[in-house]
Design a protein around this motif. Structure first.
Motif, PDB file in Angstrom:
ATOM      1  N   SER A   1      -9.042 116.471  47.529  1.00  0.00           N
ATOM      2  CA  SER A   1      -8.230 116.236  48.722  1.00  0.00           C
ATOM      3  C   SER A   1      -8.789 117.089  49.847  1.00  0.00           C
ATOM      4  O   SER A   1      -8.925 118.304  49.708  1.00  0.00           O
TER       5      SER A   1
ATOM      6  N   ASP B   1      -6.484 112.797  51.754  1.00  0.00           N
ATOM      7  CA  ASP B   1      -5.696 113.983  52.109  1.00  0.00           C
ATOM      8  C   ASP B   1      -4.274 113.814  51.569  1.00  0.00           C
ATOM      9  O   ASP B   1      -3.348 113.475  52.295  1.00  0.00           O
ATOM     10  N   PHE B   2      -4.128 114.052  50.291  1.00  0.00           N
ATOM     11  CA  PHE B   2      -2.832 113.922  49.619  1.00  0.00           C
ATOM     12  C   PHE B   2      -1.771 114.787  50.299  1.00  0.00           C
ATOM     13  O   PHE B   2      -0.609 114.401  50.395  1.00  0.00           O
TER      14      PHE B   2
END
Length: 111
Positions: A96, A7-8
């Motif tokens: 992501s 999860d950038f």
């Protein structure tokens, strides 16, 4: 060092652990130039609250706010470049695991 999480946006972009070129920010939504663009114009629009994907977006107010920002960003890209594409990915296509919408223009930078 390359980001290796899933999860950038929650881990890096929203808390600003990496510099961003911000296009829009309010209490609910962040829009910025992609940090590793795939197109010459590549802007990402994300809700600041974690939402897994478009399929799990349940909050109507947040959905409306997100779509309004996407619309504004896309209108600017069209005005400046004559074209835009708006897309989001799901499932295995989603690198992501946080809802994000790409607003892009131009031919891919790499194959």
């Amino acid at each position: 060092m390359a980001y290796t999480g899933d999860d950038f946006y929650c881990d890096v972009a929203i808390p600003r652990r990496e510099p961003l070129v911000v296009v829009h920010e309010d209490d609910d939504v962040l829009a910025f130039h992609h940090t590793r663009p795939f197109w010459p114009v590549h802007i990402v629009v994300v809700p600041k609250a974690h939402v897994d994907s478009l399929l799990t977006l349940q909050e109507p107010v947040l959905a409306a706010r997100l779509l309004a920002v996407v619309q504004d960003v896309a209108a600017t890209v069209v005005a400046e470049h004559g074209e835009a594409s708006v897309l989001t990915n799901l499932g295995a296509y989603q690198d992501s695991k946080h809802l994000h919408v790409h607003v892009r223009a131009g031919a891919p930078l790499r194959g």
